[in-house]
Design an enzyme around this catalytic site. Structure first.
Site, PDB file in Angstrom:
ATOM      1  CB  SER A  14      -1.011  -0.048   1.061  1.00 41.56           C
ATOM      2  OG  SER A  14      -1.964  -1.301   1.130  1.00 41.56           O
ATOM      3  N   GLY A  16       1.413   2.673  -2.699  1.00 40.98           N
ATOM      4  CA  GLY A  16       1.143   3.402  -4.072  1.00 40.98           C
ATOM      5  C   GLY A  16       2.031   3.260  -5.423  1.00 40.98           C
ATOM      6  CE  LYS A  17       4.698  -2.399  -5.603  1.00 37.93           C
ATOM      7  NZ  LYS A  17       3.875  -3.692  -5.803  1.00 37.93           N
ATOM      8  CD  GLU A 141       1.561  -1.510  -9.920  1.00 34.98           C
ATOM      9  OE1 GLU A 141       1.034  -1.108 -10.763  1.00 34.98           O
ATOM     10  OE2 GLU A 141       1.187  -1.586  -8.668  1.00 34.98           O
ATOM     11  CB  THR A 191      15.129   2.398   2.187  1.00 36.78           C
ATOM     12  OG1 THR A 191      13.665   2.983   2.411  1.00 36.78           O
ATOM     13  CG2 THR A 191      15.656   2.668   0.788  1.00 36.78           C
ATOM     14  CB  CYS A 382     -24.102   0.221 -13.407  1.00 37.91           C
ATOM     15  SG  CYS A 382     -24.362  -1.154 -14.042  1.00 37.91           S
ATOM     16  CG  MET A 385     -30.474   3.787 -15.701  1.00 37.59           C
ATOM     17  SD  MET A 385     -30.125   3.083 -17.224  1.00 37.59           S
ATOM     18  CE  MET A 385     -30.988   1.278 -17.185  1.00 37.59           C
ATOM     19  NE  ARG A 463     -24.477 -12.482 -13.568  1.00 44.29           N
ATOM     20  CZ  ARG A 463     -23.693 -12.118 -12.253  1.00 44.29           C
ATOM     21  NH1 ARG A 463     -23.796 -11.100 -11.424  1.00 44.29           N
ATOM     22  NH2 ARG A 463     -22.429 -12.949 -12.624  1.00 44.29           N
ATOM     23  CG  HIS A 508     -19.595   0.717 -15.205  1.00 45.98           C
ATOM     24  ND1 HIS A 508     -19.817   1.016 -13.884  1.00 45.98           N
ATOM     25  CD2 HIS A 508     -20.101  -0.286 -15.137  1.00 45.98           C
ATOM     26  CE1 HIS A 508     -20.592   0.191 -13.190  1.00 45.98           C
ATOM     27  NE2 HIS A 508     -20.654  -0.583 -14.189  1.00 45.98           N
ATOM     28  CD  GLU A 510     -18.073   4.087 -13.075  1.00 42.10           C
ATOM     29  OE1 GLU A 510     -18.700   4.473 -14.120  1.00 42.10           O
ATOM     30  OE2 GLU A 510     -18.058   3.169 -12.632  1.00 42.10           O
TER      31      GLU A 510
HETATM   32  N1  GLN Z   1     -26.431  -5.324  -9.931  1.00 43.70           N
HETATM   33  C1  GLN Z   1     -26.738  -4.782 -10.922  1.00 43.70           C
HETATM   34  C2  GLN Z   1     -26.526  -5.742 -12.367  1.00 43.70           C
HETATM   35  O1  GLN Z   1     -26.152  -6.790 -12.433  1.00 43.70           O
HETATM   36  C3  GLN Z   1     -25.901  -3.689 -11.448  1.00 43.70           C
HETATM   37  C4  GLN Z   1     -24.385  -3.873 -11.465  1.00 43.70           C
HETATM   38  C5  GLN Z   1     -23.622  -2.720 -11.576  1.00 43.70           C
HETATM   39  O2  GLN Z   1     -23.870  -1.699 -10.936  1.00 43.70           O
HETATM   40  N2  GLN Z   1     -22.618  -2.710 -11.880  1.00 43.70           N
HETATM   41  O3  GLN Z   1     -27.121  -5.456 -13.322  1.00 43.70           O
END
Ligand code: GLN
Length: 534
Positions: A14, A16-17, A141, A191, A382, A385, A463, A508, A510
């Protein structure tokens, strides 16, 4: 000739490699080099898909649907290196491959051993990753800490590597800790020992990155240099910064790190442009405003489970010249309150992240209901939503029993369910939808406005889907479907009507946001939150 940088870690985990390796990538790219980043995880799991985010932090999903370690997310944010299955090597994969070859008789009856068969497979994968991407420098790494039993074959492989390709083509970077004890005194012994342990394996580190709470002075560097056989100018102080992680490459660079590495690799270091990164740090340090975004979910005690979302929110802030303060809200706790508004009204925006399983769901639905009615800008990712959809079904479309079959298999109004449960589409199966796929954005929707284009490709990991059966009822009740899969088949995005800023996405975003290229949805969300604040 291809060049390689190997990053090992010592003293403890931990440190931060991942960030260190990513920062090296950033610096080399500032010199115009093409880099490829590779992460080696010495555990026996074949991938991170089945590992608990509690234990391991976020599962980072790549374009090709690999479920990898969160460090690949750092690589993506810090560099232009491709991130795919090939960039993530685990012991499980290495052994699986060697055992497969053995079963097929490819070793012609020879005894199959860690050296050379496992080490050869490790080396083969490192070379393949770099070659496939035509990288000039491959940065590898090695997870774990020098001295771990699991790391031994990898360290042996990278030692051989230097021997195979020539020492002028390889740099060994070792990350260690210089702790401070009572009396504000730095201790270099750990070190020294860690470097010694590496030398015993046959690796003389070229550069030491020394983590410490404060910058090391010249005297400390001299001492470390003397005991480790590393030149003093190659002892880099990787001190704690209280700003942003995107400053790390600049901290290394200010001590000449890039020049040392490039000289060692016999590469040109004269041309350099760090302005992109200086700009990111400048905005972070001098924002024109600060906004508060609430993150409503579970696992919230562990920061790393939402690593990419945290970063993407900061990028959205950079796009709008503001600092984003993330407030973690435990949905289970929220649901115990008589009035969730007490917690939520101080926010400028709310994000409901992805997740699996039943825990905390009702609290997220409560939060979504409050945000919809009180015009709080909301981004659902995900699971987020799906929560926005369930809330709308219950409170606006009259489906009081609305739920997802993930949380309540027998529910009367399964607005979210598996495709196989929905009957209309049979051939998708119930397995996880993973990796990049196409979505079509509807004219006039907020999501379309954010992206500014009708066709996008984003990464998925889920899913369950909005039910084809219930979609019509929900749309009739006003829910806006802002995006679908090709052929208008499955819902990819929803938006609440008559609401200043709301978007839920089944994918996703992000994972593909960078500080130097903030993702349009996060940039749009923070813009919406900022408008709400003012
Ligand atoms: N559990 C939900 C699904 O499988 C949402 C998955 C998620 O948020 N990555 O559809």
């Amino acid at each position: 000739m291809k060049k390689y940088v190997f990053v090992t870690g010592g003293v403890c985990s931990s440190l931060g490699k991942g960030l260190a390796a990513a920062s090296i990538g950033t610096l080399l790219e500032c010199h115009g080099l093409r880099v490829c980043m590779v992460k080696i995880d010495p555990y026996l799991n074949v991938d991170a898909g089945t590992m608990s985010p509690f234990q391991h932090g976020e599962v980072y999903v790549t374009d090709d649907g690999a479920e990898t370690d969160l460090d690949l997310g750092n690589y993506y944010r810090f560099t232009s290196s491709p991130v795919s299955q090939k960039q993530s090597i685990t012991t499980g994969q290495i052994y699986q491959e060697v055992i497969r070859k053995e079963r097929e008789g490819q070793y012609l009856g020879r005894t199959v051993q860690v050296i050379p068969h496992i080490t050869d497979e490790i080396k083969r994968r490192i070379v393949t990753a770099g070659n496939d991407n035509d990288a000039e420098v491959t940065i590898v790494e090695i997870g774990g800490t020098v001295g771990d039993i699991e790391s031994v074959p990898y360290l042996e492989a990278v030692r051989q590597f230097g021997h195979d390709v020539g020492r002028e083509n390889v740099v060994y970077v070792h990350l260690t800790l210089v702790p401070m004890v009572a009396g504000e005194e730095f201790k270099t012994k750990p070190t020294q020992h860690s470097a010694k342990e590496l030398r015993e394996i046959g690796i003389q580190p070229d550069v030491l990155l020394c983590r410490s709470s404060k910058p090391l002075n010249e005297e400390m560097k001299r001492k470390i240099s003397l005991f480790t056989n590393v030149r003093k100018e190659s002892v880099i102080s990787a001190y704690d910064i209280d700003g942003t992680i995107y400053e790390i490459p600049l901290v290394y660079g200010s001590q000449g790190f890039d020049e040392i590495v490039l000289k060692k690799l016999e590469l040109d270091y004269s041309e350099v442009d760090k302005s992109k990164w200086e700009n990111v740090v400048e905005i972070y340090k001098n924002p024109k405003d600060t906004i508060k975004i609430g993150m409503v979910g579970k696992y919230i005690d562990l920061n790393d489970s939402y690593k990419s979302i945290n970063e993407a929110l900061q990028h959205g802030g950079i796009a709008n010249n503001v600092r984003v303060k993330i407030i973690r809200i435990d949905s289970e706790e929220l649901n115990k309150l008589d009035d969730p508004g007490k917690v939520l009204e101080e926010l400028d925006g709310m994000l409901i992240p992805g997740g699996f399983g039943k825990r905390g769901i009702e609290g997220m639905i409560t939060a979504a209901a409050w945000a919809r009615k009180n015009n709080l800008p909301t981004l659902g990712i995900c699971l987020g939503m799906q929560i926005m959809t369930i809330e709308y079904a219950r409170n606006a479309a009259g489906l009081k029993e609305a739920n997802s079959t993930e949380f309540y298999p027998e529910c009367e109004a399964p607005v979210i369910s598996l495709l196989e449960e929905q009957q209309e589409i049979k051939d998708y199966g119930g397995t996880m939808r993973l990796g990049l796929s196409e979505s079509h954005l509807k004219e006039g929707s907020l999501i379309r406005e954010c992206y500014g284009t009708p066709l996008i490709h984003e990464r998925h990991r889920h899913r369950y889907e909005v039910s084809v059966k219930y979609r019509e009822i929900l749309e009739e009740a006003g829910l806006i479907v802002g995006a679908t899969t090709p052929g208008n088949q499955l819902v990819e995005s929803v938006q609440w009507p008559d609401h200043p800023w709301s978007t839920g996405v089944q994918f996703h975003p992000e994972f593909t946001s960078k500080p130097t290229a903030p993702h349009p949805l996060f940039a749009g969300f923070i813009k919406g939150a900022l408008e709400n604040k003012n």
